[in-house]
Each structure stands twice: as structure tokens, then as C-alpha cells.
Design a protein around this motif. Structure first.
Motif, PDB file in Angstrom:
ATOM      1  N   LEU A 190     -16.835 -31.239 -23.376  1.00 37.84           N
ATOM      2  CA  LEU A 190     -17.432 -30.196 -24.208  1.00 37.84           C
ATOM      3  C   LEU A 190     -18.958 -30.302 -24.220  1.00 37.84           C
ATOM      4  O   LEU A 190     -19.659 -29.287 -24.207  1.00 37.84           O
ATOM      5  N   ARG A 191     -19.467 -31.515 -24.222  1.00 35.06           N
ATOM      6  CA  ARG A 191     -20.929 -31.675 -24.157  1.00 35.06           C
ATOM      7  C   ARG A 191     -21.480 -31.178 -22.825  1.00 35.06           C
ATOM      8  O   ARG A 191     -22.591 -30.640 -22.763  1.00 35.06           O
ATOM      9  N   GLU A 192     -20.709 -31.363 -21.758  1.00 34.78           N
ATOM     10  CA  GLU A 192     -21.148 -30.856 -20.462  1.00 34.78           C
ATOM     11  C   GLU A 192     -21.210 -29.333 -20.447  1.00 34.78           C
ATOM     12  O   GLU A 192     -21.922 -28.739 -19.640  1.00 34.78           O
ATOM     13  N   LEU A 193     -20.462 -28.715 -21.372  1.00 36.70           N
ATOM     14  CA  LEU A 193     -20.524 -27.259 -21.526  1.00 36.70           C
ATOM     15  C   LEU A 193     -21.662 -26.843 -22.466  1.00 36.70           C
ATOM     16  O   LEU A 193     -21.849 -25.648 -22.703  1.00 36.70           O
ATOM     17  N   GLY A 194     -22.360 -27.826 -23.024  1.00 35.26           N
ATOM     18  CA  GLY A 194     -23.495 -27.529 -23.890  1.00 35.26           C
ATOM     19  C   GLY A 194     -23.230 -27.669 -25.373  1.00 35.26           C
ATOM     20  O   GLY A 194     -24.106 -27.369 -26.187  1.00 35.26           O
ATOM     21  N   ALA A 195     -22.026 -28.128 -25.745  1.00 36.35           N
ATOM     22  CA  ALA A 195     -21.685 -28.243 -27.165  1.00 36.35           C
ATOM     23  C   ALA A 195     -22.179 -29.559 -27.751  1.00 36.35           C
ATOM     24  O   ALA A 195     -22.171 -30.598 -27.081  1.00 36.35           O
ATOM     25  N   THR A 196     -22.587 -29.513 -28.994  1.00 36.21           N
ATOM     26  CA  THR A 196     -22.755 -30.723 -29.793  1.00 36.21           C
ATOM     27  C   THR A 196     -21.371 -31.106 -30.290  1.00 36.21           C
ATOM     28  O   THR A 196     -20.641 -30.252 -30.808  1.00 36.21           O
ATOM     29  N   THR A 197     -20.960 -32.355 -30.122  1.00 35.90           N
ATOM     30  CA  THR A 197     -19.605 -32.738 -30.520  1.00 35.90           C
ATOM     31  C   THR A 197     -19.625 -33.608 -31.772  1.00 35.90           C
ATOM     32  O   THR A 197     -20.526 -34.427 -31.968  1.00 35.90           O
ATOM     33  N   VAL A 198     -18.616 -33.387 -32.602  1.00 38.64           N
ATOM     34  CA  VAL A 198     -18.429 -34.157 -33.829  1.00 38.64           C
ATOM     35  C   VAL A 198     -17.017 -34.722 -33.801  1.00 38.64           C
ATOM     36  O   VAL A 198     -16.039 -33.971 -33.828  1.00 38.64           O
ATOM     37  N   ARG A 199     -16.912 -36.029 -33.683  1.00 38.33           N
ATOM     38  CA  ARG A 199     -15.632 -36.717 -33.815  1.00 38.33           C
ATOM     39  C   ARG A 199     -15.618 -37.421 -35.169  1.00 38.33           C
ATOM     40  O   ARG A 199     -16.672 -37.811 -35.674  1.00 38.33           O
ATOM     41  N   PHE A 200     -14.457 -37.574 -35.756  1.00 39.40           N
ATOM     42  CA  PHE A 200     -14.389 -38.295 -37.030  1.00 39.40           C
ATOM     43  C   PHE A 200     -13.036 -38.969 -37.162  1.00 39.40           C
ATOM     44  O   PHE A 200     -12.049 -38.554 -36.547  1.00 39.40           O
ATOM     45  N   ASN A 201     -12.999 -40.029 -37.941  1.00 35.64           N
ATOM     46  CA  ASN A 201     -11.745 -40.706 -38.238  1.00 35.64           C
ATOM     47  C   ASN A 201     -11.124 -40.106 -39.486  1.00 35.64           C
ATOM     48  O   ASN A 201     -11.795 -39.967 -40.522  1.00 35.64           O
ATOM     49  N   PHE A 202      -9.853 -39.734 -39.382  1.00 36.02           N
ATOM     50  CA  PHE A 202      -9.135 -39.270 -40.560  1.00 36.02           C
ATOM     51  C   PHE A 202      -9.097 -40.385 -41.608  1.00 36.02           C
ATOM     52  O   PHE A 202      -9.307 -41.569 -41.315  1.00 36.02           O
ATOM     53  N   ARG A 203      -8.782 -40.002 -42.823  1.00 34.80           N
ATOM     54  CA  ARG A 203      -8.692 -40.949 -43.942  1.00 34.80           C
ATOM     55  C   ARG A 203      -7.818 -42.161 -43.589  1.00 34.80           C
ATOM     56  O   ARG A 203      -6.773 -42.034 -42.935  1.00 34.80           O
ATOM     57  N   GLY A 204      -8.288 -43.339 -43.993  1.00 30.43           N
ATOM     58  CA  GLY A 204      -7.539 -44.562 -43.753  1.00 30.43           C
ATOM     59  C   GLY A 204      -7.644 -45.108 -42.342  1.00 30.43           C
ATOM     60  O   GLY A 204      -6.976 -46.076 -42.000  1.00 30.43           O
ATOM     61  N   THR A 205      -8.492 -44.512 -41.500  1.00 27.36           N
ATOM     62  CA  THR A 205      -8.650 -44.936 -40.107  1.00 27.36           C
ATOM     63  C   THR A 205     -10.074 -45.405 -39.876  1.00 27.36           C
ATOM     64  O   THR A 205     -11.023 -44.748 -40.320  1.00 27.36           O
ATOM     65  N   GLY A 206     -10.237 -46.520 -39.172  1.00 31.26           N
ATOM     66  CA  GLY A 206     -11.578 -47.041 -38.926  1.00 31.26           C
ATOM     67  C   GLY A 206     -12.309 -47.310 -40.228  1.00 31.26           C
ATOM     68  O   GLY A 206     -11.769 -47.951 -41.135  1.00 31.26           O
ATOM     69  N   ASP A 207     -13.523 -46.792 -40.352  1.00 36.15           N
ATOM     70  CA  ASP A 207     -14.302 -46.978 -41.571  1.00 36.15           C
ATOM     71  C   ASP A 207     -14.129 -45.832 -42.562  1.00 36.15           C
ATOM     72  O   ASP A 207     -14.850 -45.762 -43.568  1.00 36.15           O
TER      73      ASP A 207
END
Length: 202
Positions: free
Chosen positions: A64-81
Motif C-alpha cells: 500500500l505504501r508503494e501505491l502512495g498510501a500512508t499506512t496505519v497498523r495497530f494491535n487490537f486490545r490485549g495484543t502487544g502493548d
């Protein structure tokens, strides 16, 4: 949500969410490729090890970034931090809504795309009518979500509700309304005791 500024460089941050802080990773495209577009990418089932660092999720974000998008990933509740506890797709939709509200508040003129892998695609598909993204990208969506059906079904014995969104190829874990149950992949009822007065056929 507007209290947290959107970063102007690739970074991770903690965003206030409905069940506590959400761990968020923002990645920017190359300046020459940048478009007025933000894509939120959702990860697979947390109880099976899914996080925002999942290989498929990171590859989708990179494409998606190669298509020019800014990407936002996130961890759902209780995952990672991210704070909170896994909520079988219900609270996770609230998490997605919080992230989308933040993105829209900080980028009012940008298009919004939602992408998800497996459980993540269930969350994005089931939230699409409310969030009205400009595009949806679904990788390996669960069948009930892909078909537009409700993810809820009833156990034929106890009549408790269970969620089909948590189905995986290796095992199926579902829940009665009365508590956690391990379900059989080959049956449409749970491991709850058969009612003594019931003659329900299996």
C-alpha cells in the motif's frame, strides 16, 4: 482523538482507545509516491498469535505504501502493548473505530482505505457500513463475514450464542453466553451438557 498529533515520520505510538491505550505503527510512503490516502491495516486473530507485525500484514502495508498510501497498523486490545482483553470481534470493532476517528480527525482531506487479514478482514468488513471507507482490501476473510452474514449462531443444545468469526483452520474456539467452551469443528453444537429434559437430535 485530536489530542494525539499524527506523526510526520514513521514511528510507533500509543493512542487512547475504548479499552485503554492502543499500540499504533504509522509508516509513510516515499515522498515522491505520496498520495492523499491513509490505509488502516488490521491483523489476524490475536488468540492464534496474530499481531500488527504479522508477515502478511506488514507485506500488505508495504504494498500500500508503494501505491502512495500512508499506512496505519495497530494491535487490537490485549495484543502487544495494547491494553484490554480480547473481545471476540466486538470490542475490536470499537478499537478500529477509534483509530479511524483519529485518522480522519488528523487527515480530513484524505481518502481512507481499510485492509485486513483473516480476523482483521472480519473486523473491517463488519465495520464498513458504519465507517464508510473509500475502499476495502480483504485477505483471507472468514466465510461468514465474506458472505455478509451475521457472525453469530446458536448452539442447538443450550441455545447459547457463539461467534463464528474466531474460526481457524487448525482449531475452532467459540463461546457460549454462559462461559468459555471448546467446540467441535464438525458439529453445530457446543460441549455444553445436554439438557436432561431435552430430546434434541444431534
Amino acid at each position: 482523538m485530536t489530542a494525539i498529533a499524527f506523526p510526520n515520520e514513521s514511528t510507533t505510538l500509543l493512542l487512547p482507545g475504548p479499552a485503554g491505550a492502543l499500540e499504533v505503527a504509522v509508516d509513510l510512503p516515499e515522498p515522491a509516491d505520496a498520495r492523499p490516502l491513509v490505509a488502516v491495516v488490521c491483523h489476524p486473530l490475536p488468540t492464534e498469535g496474530g499481531t500488527m507485525h504479522n508477515k502478511v500484514v506488514t507485506m500488505v502495508a508495504r504494498a500500500l505504501r508503494e501505491l502512495g498510501a500512508t499506512t496505519v497498523r495497530f494491535n487490537f486490545r490485549g495484543t502487544g502493548d495494547s491494553e484490554g482483553e480480547f473481545d471476540h470481534g466486538v470490542g475490536e470493532r470499537e478499537d478500529l473505530r477509534a483509530v479511524v476517528e483519529w485518522v480522519r480527525a488528523t487527515h480530513p482531506g484524505h481518502a481512507l482505505w481499510l485492509a485486513g487479514f483473516s480476523f482483521g478482514s472480519f473486523v473491517t468488513l463488519s465495520s464498513a457500513a458504519e465507517l464508510q471507507p473509500d475502499a476495502l482490501v480483504s485477505i483471507a476473510p472468514p466465510r461468514p463475514a465474506a458472505a455478509g452474514n451475521s457472525p453469530a449462531s446458536r448452539c442447538r443444545r443450550c441455545r447459547g450464542w457463539w461467534c463464528r468469526a474466531t474460526r481457524t483452520r487448525s482449531s475452532i474456539r467459540r463461546r457460549c453466553t454462559t462461559g468459555s467452551i471448546r467446540w467441535s469443528a464438525s458439529r453445530s453444537w457446543c460441549a455444553c451438557p445436554r439438557p436432561a429434559t431435552s430430546s434434541t437430535a444431534s
